[in-house]
Design an enzyme around this catalytic site. Structure first.
Site, PDB file in Angstrom:
ATOM      1  N   CYS A  86       0.840  -1.203   0.000  1.00  0.00           N
ATOM      2  CA  CYS A  86       0.000   0.000   0.000  1.00  0.00           C
ATOM      3  C   CYS A  86       0.875   1.253   0.000  1.00  0.00           C
ATOM      4  O   CYS A  86       2.003   1.249   0.508  1.00  0.00           O
ATOM      5  CB  CYS A  86      -0.883   0.035   1.233  1.00  0.00           C
ATOM      6  SG  CYS A  86      -2.277  -1.098   1.194  1.00  0.00           S
TER       7      CYS A  86
ATOM      8  N   GLU B  26       0.549   3.960   1.773  1.00  0.00           N
ATOM      9  CA  GLU B  26       0.852   4.427   3.134  1.00  0.00           C
ATOM     10  C   GLU B  26       2.040   3.654   3.701  1.00  0.00           C
ATOM     11  O   GLU B  26       2.911   4.204   4.364  1.00  0.00           O
ATOM     12  CB  GLU B  26      -0.351   4.214   4.073  1.00  0.00           C
ATOM     13  CG  GLU B  26      -1.612   4.942   3.667  1.00  0.00           C
ATOM     14  CD  GLU B  26      -2.519   4.098   2.794  1.00  0.00           C
ATOM     15  OE1 GLU B  26      -2.019   3.414   1.876  1.00  0.00           O
ATOM     16  OE2 GLU B  26      -3.729   4.127   3.019  1.00  0.00           O
TER      17      GLU B  26
HETATM   18  N1  THU Z   1      -4.278   0.525  -1.427  1.00  0.00           N
HETATM   19  C1  THU Z   1      -3.435   1.445  -0.854  1.00  0.00           C
HETATM   20  O1  THU Z   1      -2.393   1.782  -1.426  1.00  0.00           O
HETATM   21  N2  THU Z   1      -3.803   1.968   0.341  1.00  0.00           N
HETATM   22  C2  THU Z   1      -4.911   1.622   1.049  1.00  0.00           C
HETATM   23  O2  THU Z   1      -5.128   2.085   2.153  1.00  0.00           O
HETATM   24  C3  THU Z   1      -5.881   0.690   0.469  1.00  0.00           C
HETATM   25  C4  THU Z   1      -5.507   0.069  -0.819  1.00  0.00           C
HETATM   26  C5  THU Z   1      -3.912  -0.049  -2.719  1.00  0.00           C
HETATM   27  C6  THU Z   1      -3.560  -1.510  -2.632  1.00  0.00           C
HETATM   28  C7  THU Z   1      -3.863  -1.985  -4.026  1.00  0.00           C
HETATM   29  O3  THU Z   1      -2.717  -1.800  -4.834  1.00  0.00           O
HETATM   30  C8  THU Z   1      -4.957  -1.044  -4.494  1.00  0.00           C
HETATM   31  O4  THU Z   1      -4.984   0.048  -3.609  1.00  0.00           O
HETATM   32  C9  THU Z   1      -6.329  -1.685  -4.537  1.00  0.00           C
HETATM   33  O5  THU Z   1      -6.689  -2.230  -3.334  1.00  0.00           O
END
Ligand code: THU
Length: 127
Positions: A50, A52
């Site tokens: 993710c 974050e």
């Molecule tokens: N994702 C994030 O980068 N941060 C979050 O808090 C939730 C989801 C990304 C993970 C994945 O690559 C995409 O969003 C779809 O879930």
């Protein structure tokens, strides 16, 4: 440049060919330094990073330990909220007052705090 702008700029480099959901994050440490991260996907759907998580990892690598503010910019018309694992990561290095801003590329913005995002964390949030 604002924290949201930094997250928006970073988002352009996100690697999300599977979900098509590009996410950029920027965390401002209490030192004032800003760290950015993006989501990084791969063909093994069990191992996605993710935005974050990437931003927090950069902050730790450069020696900061406390988050004052975080911004997340995602695709779509509604801002996304950090996932459960990222809420825990933010809680590890934030306080109850840590501000979390969630935005979309076209400027829809929501603002909250870790106090609201991580109620009843298993290790109580710092004041
Ligand atoms: N994702 C994030 O980068 N941060 C979050 O808090 C939730 C989801 C990304 C993970 C994945 O690559 C995409 O969003 C779809 O879930």
């Amino acid at each position: 440049m604002s924290l949201v702008q930094r997250a928006r700029e970073a988002r352009q480099n996100a690697y999300a060919p599977y979900s098509k959901q590009k996410v950029g994050a920027a965390v401002k440490a209490t030192s004032g330094r800003i760290y950015t991260g993006v989501n990084v996907e791969n063909a093994d759907h069990a191992d996605w990073t993710c935005a974050e998580s990437a931003a927090i990892a950069a902050m730790i690598a450069y020696g900061d330990r406390e988050i004052a503010e975080a911004a997340i910019v995602s695709s779509g018309t509604h801002p996304i909220c950090p996932c459960a694992a990222c809420r825990s990561r933010l809680a590890e290095f934030g306080t109850k007052e840590t501000v979390v801003i969630m935005a979309t590329p076209d400027g829809s913005i929501e603002r909250t705090t870790l106090r609201q995002l991580v109620p009843r964390h298993y290790r109580a949030l710092r004041d």
